[in-house]
Design a protein around this motif. Structure first.
Motif, mmCIF file in Angstrom:
data_model
loop_
_atom_site.group_PDB
_atom_site.id
_atom_site.type_symbol
_atom_site.label_atom_id
_atom_site.label_comp_id
_atom_site.label_asym_id
_atom_site.label_seq_id
_atom_site.Cartn_x
_atom_site.Cartn_y
_atom_site.Cartn_z
ATOM 1 N N LEU A 28 0.823 -1.203 0.000
ATOM 2 C CA LEU A 28 0.000 0.000 0.000
ATOM 3 C C LEU A 28 0.861 1.258 0.000
ATOM 4 C CD1 LEU A 28 -2.915 1.009 0.160
ATOM 5 C CD2 LEU A 28 -2.703 0.953 2.643
ATOM 6 N N GLY A 29 2.093 1.119 0.435
ATOM 7 C CA GLY A 29 3.000 2.259 0.497
ATOM 8 C C GLY A 29 3.280 2.873 -0.861
ATOM 9 N N ILE A 30 3.218 2.078 -1.912
ATOM 10 C CA ILE A 30 3.472 2.594 -3.258
ATOM 11 C C ILE A 30 2.405 3.623 -3.642
ATOM 12 C CG2 ILE A 30 3.601 1.938 -5.702
ATOM 13 C CD1 ILE A 30 4.861 -0.699 -4.723
ATOM 14 N N VAL A 31 1.178 3.374 -3.251
ATOM 15 C CA VAL A 31 0.102 4.328 -3.524
ATOM 16 C C VAL A 31 0.363 5.634 -2.784
ATOM 17 C CG1 VAL A 31 -2.373 4.754 -3.279
ATOM 18 C CG2 VAL A 31 -1.570 2.486 -3.925
ATOM 19 N N PHE A 32 0.768 5.537 -1.514
ATOM 20 C CA PHE A 32 1.070 6.737 -0.744
ATOM 21 C C PHE A 32 2.257 7.497 -1.341
ATOM 22 C CE2 PHE A 32 -1.201 4.424 2.673
ATOM 23 C CZ PHE A 32 -2.147 5.399 2.970
ATOM 24 N N TYR A 71 -2.834 1.549 -16.432
ATOM 25 C CA TYR A 71 -3.467 0.918 -15.279
ATOM 26 C C TYR A 71 -3.536 1.834 -14.058
ATOM 27 C CZ TYR A 71 -2.428 -3.148 -18.124
ATOM 28 O OH TYR A 71 -2.335 -4.037 -19.163
ATOM 29 N N LEU A 72 -2.932 3.000 -14.146
ATOM 30 C CA LEU A 72 -2.820 3.900 -13.004
ATOM 31 C C LEU A 72 -3.982 4.891 -12.963
ATOM 32 C CD1 LEU A 72 0.984 4.683 -13.237
ATOM 33 C CD2 LEU A 72 -0.146 3.113 -11.670
ATOM 34 N N PRO A 73 -4.281 5.425 -11.785
ATOM 35 C CA PRO A 73 -5.312 6.468 -11.686
ATOM 36 C C PRO A 73 -4.834 7.770 -12.338
ATOM 37 C CG PRO A 73 -4.374 5.991 -9.535
ATOM 38 C CD PRO A 73 -3.787 5.013 -10.488
ATOM 39 N N HIS A 74 -5.749 8.687 -12.495
ATOM 40 C CA HIS A 74 -5.478 9.927 -13.235
ATOM 41 C C HIS A 74 -4.302 10.715 -12.650
ATOM 42 C CE1 HIS A 74 -6.164 13.458 -15.643
ATOM 43 N NE2 HIS A 74 -6.211 14.181 -14.537
ATOM 44 N N PHE A 75 -4.248 10.857 -11.316
ATOM 45 C CA PHE A 75 -3.178 11.663 -10.722
ATOM 46 C C PHE A 75 -1.806 11.044 -10.991
ATOM 47 C CE2 PHE A 75 -4.056 8.622 -7.380
ATOM 48 C CZ PHE A 75 -2.808 8.325 -6.883
ATOM 49 N N ALA A 76 -1.724 9.723 -11.030
ATOM 50 C CA ALA A 76 -0.440 9.057 -11.288
ATOM 51 C C ALA A 76 -0.068 9.181 -12.764
ATOM 52 C CB ALA A 76 -0.502 7.601 -10.865
#
Length: 89
Positions: A28-32, A71-76
């Motif tokens: 989960l740290g990668i998302v943060f 595959y990533l969300p918009h902000f990424a």
């Protein structure tokens, strides 16, 4: 000014939390880390240039990031686009 400092503080906290949480079984740290970096890149131009230089130095890593972009969300995706060395030429 308050908004900039809030982004800077929140981005730094998320980045530190992401580094702490990354070794856990569920990464989960990668998302943060991604959220923290996207906040910090919008506030610190030097960090943006540092990420661009890092992606130039490691083209294989940069290509893997570009491959996973869909595959990533918009902000990424926006973070990847802002730090893409090919678009900066």
């Amino acid at each position: 000014m308050i908004r900039r400092s809030a982004k800077l503080t929140l981005g730094t906290l998320l980045l530190i939390l992401g580094v702490i949480l990354t070794p856990m079984p569920i990464p989960l740290g990668i998302v943060f880390i991604l959220v923290g970096l996207s906040l910090l890149v919008s506030v610190l131009p030097a960090l943006k240039h540092q990420l661009i230089n890092m992606r130039r130095r490691y083209p294989r890593w940069s290509a893997q990031l570009q491959h996973s972009r869909r595959y990533l969300p918009h902000f990424a995706r926006r973070l990847l686009d802002d730090t893409d060395p090919e678009q900066q030429l």
